[in-house]
Write a protein that holds these residues in place. Structure first.
Motif, PDB file in Angstrom:
ATOM      1  N   LEU A  50       8.229   9.266   4.389  1.00  0.00           N
ATOM      2  CA  LEU A  50       8.329   8.766   5.763  1.00  0.00           C
ATOM      3  C   LEU A  50       9.737   8.198   5.924  1.00  0.00           C
ATOM      4  N   TYR A  51      10.659   9.032   6.309  1.00  0.00           N
ATOM      5  CA  TYR A  51      12.060   8.620   6.363  1.00  0.00           C
ATOM      6  C   TYR A  51      12.522   8.247   7.765  1.00  0.00           C
TER       7      TYR A  51
ATOM      8  N   ALA B 256       2.670  -0.859  17.088  1.00  0.00           N
ATOM      9  CA  ALA B 256       1.349  -0.499  17.606  1.00  0.00           C
ATOM     10  C   ALA B 256       0.247  -1.241  16.848  1.00  0.00           C
ATOM     11  N   ALA B 257       0.407  -1.378  15.536  1.00  0.00           N
ATOM     12  CA  ALA B 257      -0.596  -2.105  14.736  1.00  0.00           C
ATOM     13  C   ALA B 257      -0.626  -3.585  15.107  1.00  0.00           C
TER      14      ALA B 257
ATOM     15  N   ALA C  80      -1.981   7.488   6.461  1.00  0.00           N
ATOM     16  CA  ALA C  80      -2.100   6.422   5.465  1.00  0.00           C
ATOM     17  C   ALA C  80      -1.339   5.174   5.918  1.00  0.00           C
ATOM     18  N   LEU C  81      -0.187   5.369   6.566  1.00  0.00           N
ATOM     19  CA  LEU C  81       0.581   4.242   7.086  1.00  0.00           C
ATOM     20  C   LEU C  81      -0.244   3.480   8.121  1.00  0.00           C
ATOM     21  N   ASP C  82      -0.813   4.198   9.085  1.00  0.00           N
ATOM     22  CA  ASP C  82      -1.625   3.556  10.120  1.00  0.00           C
ATOM     23  C   ASP C  82      -2.816   2.819   9.519  1.00  0.00           C
TER      24      ASP C  82
ATOM     25  N   PHE D 295       0.840  -1.191   0.000  1.00  0.00           N
ATOM     26  CA  PHE D 295       0.000   0.000   0.000  1.00  0.00           C
ATOM     27  C   PHE D 295       0.877   1.242   0.000  1.00  0.00           C
ATOM     28  N   HIS D 296       0.324   2.315  -0.539  1.00  0.00           N
ATOM     29  CA  HIS D 296       1.029   3.595  -0.611  1.00  0.00           C
ATOM     30  C   HIS D 296       0.784   4.345   0.690  1.00  0.00           C
ATOM     31  N   ALA D 297       1.833   4.845   1.319  1.00  0.00           N
ATOM     32  CA  ALA D 297       1.708   5.562   2.590  1.00  0.00           C
ATOM     33  C   ALA D 297       2.522   6.854   2.545  1.00  0.00           C
ATOM     34  N   PRO D 298       1.938   7.923   1.992  1.00  0.00           N
ATOM     35  CA  PRO D 298       2.670   9.193   1.923  1.00  0.00           C
ATOM     36  C   PRO D 298       2.769   9.920   3.262  1.00  0.00           C
TER      37      PRO D 298
END
Length: 137
Positions: A121-122, A133-134, A76-78, A69-72
């Motif tokens: 997200l570096y 956490a996920a 979006a990451l969560d 998945f794309h997480a900019p």
């Protein structure tokens, strides 16, 4: 890649075709695709164990969870991390009794390593915290 489990079997650079040939000779079940740094395999649980235990060329076998998945950003990451099927691959310890006290089930927490390339997200520590956490949710 197809149905079943998706694996990435890594190998030293330049040995990808050698690994593919070895996996074919070992009759590792599943569809294979050579890519930079290794071979992608779409197969069964048997594929995972076969490759991990019998390959002499492979450096490591990585099980890929869910779909990429794309997480900019962190939101979006969560969201993407919540959609991954963690419970299918991580086992919960069963509740047990210790000294007359019922101890609740606890999670077998895996080691999480993070690396990024050309990502907004570096901060790998932040990403690692979000993954943990996920998993624990």
């Amino acid at each position: 890649m197809g149905a079943g489990h998706r694996l990435f079997i890594s190998v030293a650079s330049g040995l990808e075709r050698c690994l593919e040939h070895e996996l074919q000779m070992l009759a590792v079940p599943g569809r294979m695709e050579v890519t930079a740094g290794g071979v992608l395999v779409a197969g069964s649980i048997k594929s995972i164990w076969h490759a991990a235990l019998e390959s002499r060329v492979a450096e490591s076998v990585h099980l890929m969870l869910g779909e990429p998945f794309h997480a900019p950003d962190t939101r979006a990451l969560d969201s993407g991390l919540r959609r991954l099927p963690w419970e299918e691959y991580l086992r919960l310890r069963t509740p047990c009794e210790q000294g007359g006290v019922n101890v609740p089930a606890s999670l077998e927490v895996p080691v999480v390593t993070v690396s990024t390339q050309r990502s907004r997200l570096y901060h790998t520590g932040l990403i690692q915290e979000r993954v943990m956490a996920a998993i624990e949710a």
